[in-house]
Design an enzyme around this catalytic site. Sequence first.
Site, short mmCIF file in Angstrom:
data_model
loop_
_atom_site.label_atom_id
_atom_site.label_comp_id
_atom_site.label_asym_id
_atom_site.label_seq_id
_atom_site.Cartn_x
_atom_site.Cartn_y
_atom_site.Cartn_z
N ASN A 134 -6.77 6.15 -1.74
CA ASN A 134 -5.92 5.29 -1.63
C ASN A 134 -5.98 4.24 -2.45
OD1 ASN A 134 -4.10 3.42 -0.53
ND2 ASN A 134 -4.53 4.10 1.67
N CYS B 123 -5.16 -2.87 3.04
CA CYS B 123 -4.83 -2.80 4.26
C CYS B 123 -5.94 -3.02 5.21
CB CYS B 123 -4.37 -1.49 4.43
SG CYS B 123 -3.23 -1.47 6.04
N GLU C 62 1.04 -1.18 -0.09
CA GLU C 62 0.12 -0.02 0.24
C GLU C 62 0.92 1.30 0.17
OE1 GLU C 62 -1.72 0.62 3.88
OE2 GLU C 62 -3.34 1.94 3.15
N ASN D 124 0.16 -0.89 5.18
CA ASN D 124 1.09 -0.37 6.16
C ASN D 124 0.46 -0.54 7.79
OD1 ASN D 124 2.84 2.30 4.54
ND2 ASN D 124 1.81 0.54 3.44
N LYS E 263 -9.41 2.24 -2.06
CA LYS E 263 -9.65 1.62 -0.58
C LYS E 263 -10.84 2.19 -0.08
CE LYS E 263 -7.11 1.42 4.05
NZ LYS E 263 -5.89 1.98 4.62
N GLU F 174 -6.23 8.78 7.48
CA GLU F 174 -6.79 8.37 6.29
C GLU F 174 -7.93 8.95 6.12
OE1 GLU F 174 -4.81 3.68 6.56
OE2 GLU F 174 -5.56 4.40 4.66
N1 ING Z 1 -3.21 0.44 8.81
C1 ING Z 1 -3.87 -0.25 9.72
C2 ING Z 1 -4.48 -1.73 9.27
O1 ING Z 1 -5.68 -1.90 9.41
C3 ING Z 1 -4.90 -0.28 12.03
C4 ING Z 1 -4.68 0.56 10.75
C5 ING Z 1 -3.59 -0.66 12.61
C6 ING Z 1 -6.05 -0.70 12.22
C7 ING Z 1 -3.87 -1.63 13.61
C8 ING Z 1 -6.07 -1.80 13.38
C9 ING Z 1 -4.98 -2.08 14.03
O2 ING Z 1 -3.59 -2.60 9.14
C10 ING Z 1 -3.88 0.86 7.42
N2 ING Z 1 -3.12 1.71 6.77
O3 ING Z 1 -4.87 0.65 7.50
#
Ligand code: ING
Length: 315
Positions: free
Chosen positions: A110, A176, A47, A201, A127, A146
């Site tokens: 995205n 993601c 991503e 990410n 996304k 985001e």
């Molecule tokens: N990053 C994370 C993901 O869904 C996140 C956001 C991190 C959500 C940790 C929940 C827990 O992997 C992105 N870019 O969506």
Amino acid sequence: MSRIVTVGAAQLGAIQRSDSRKAVVARMIELMRQAKSGGCDLVAFPELALTTFFPRWFMEDQAEIDAFFEQEMPSNETAPLFNAARELGLAFMLGFAEKVEEEGRTRRFNTQIIVDKSGKPIAKYRKIHLPGHAEHEPWRAFQHLEKRYFEVGNLSWPVVRAGSDLHGALLGQMICNDRRWPESYRVMGLQGVEMILLGYNTPVHNPPAPMHDRLGDFHNHLVMQAGAYQNATWVVGVAKCGLEEGCEMIGGSCIIAPTGEIVAQAVTREDELVVARCDLDLGQSYKNSTFNFARHREPEQYRLIVERKGAELPR
Ligand code: ING
């Protein structure tokens, strides 16, 4: 005649804010060369693969924000990637921040695209599940904006039939946070998807829920393995990871079979190519039995899933 697509999950280590697109593209081309010598047909990148994960900062100056977006694809900076892929005879998936004029206004998504071995874009996805928040929340060790910088994707989750260069593979994409939501996989499962390509990410630390941090790598594989098995599809998950601008991000790039098994995975949080030979027909036995959707699903009973956004408790 089995339909084998050899896939390279091209994990990227950290990209710092000062790293130029030129430098990043050079790293990606090196992974493409490794993929070629590894017999790959297709290379999948993470991503937002061209820059550091900029939603970690609160920015108000649109010009500063737009420096992280691609106004055209390919551009002068990304054309070398397209040229290398074509010369090497590789299809590839690329995640990037897309700025586009659409319906009479500037829109920002995205985005991921799939480009075939001839260099022709054959699929685009924007996304849909945007995690995080839209306003500055200074209490956080880092932001996750985001919802501020991107619109919700407007292309649903299309499944496209690739050409003979990829044995007519039925390909889908997500990005993601989408991988944490079963609906993302099922919409593509209902189109017969054979392989889902997704980049991510994912910070190790999640400020609203630090007690989850210890489970980041586990949850990462859990959701992709479940999605693969429950929809009888390959899932290729590709991380941008490592210590980016002070924020540690998980790795764990992997290639998961329709059986739900991880067949290959990364062992570093650096640039690393993970390769597997993927039989596109491996999911058939599940689609004909356990997950024969037409035979076993009861959509009449599932209405709540579409009609209700948030949970409503019984009185
Ligand atoms: N990053 C994370 C993901 O869904 C996140 C956001 C991190 C959500 C940790 C929940 C827990 O992997 C992105 N870019 O969506």
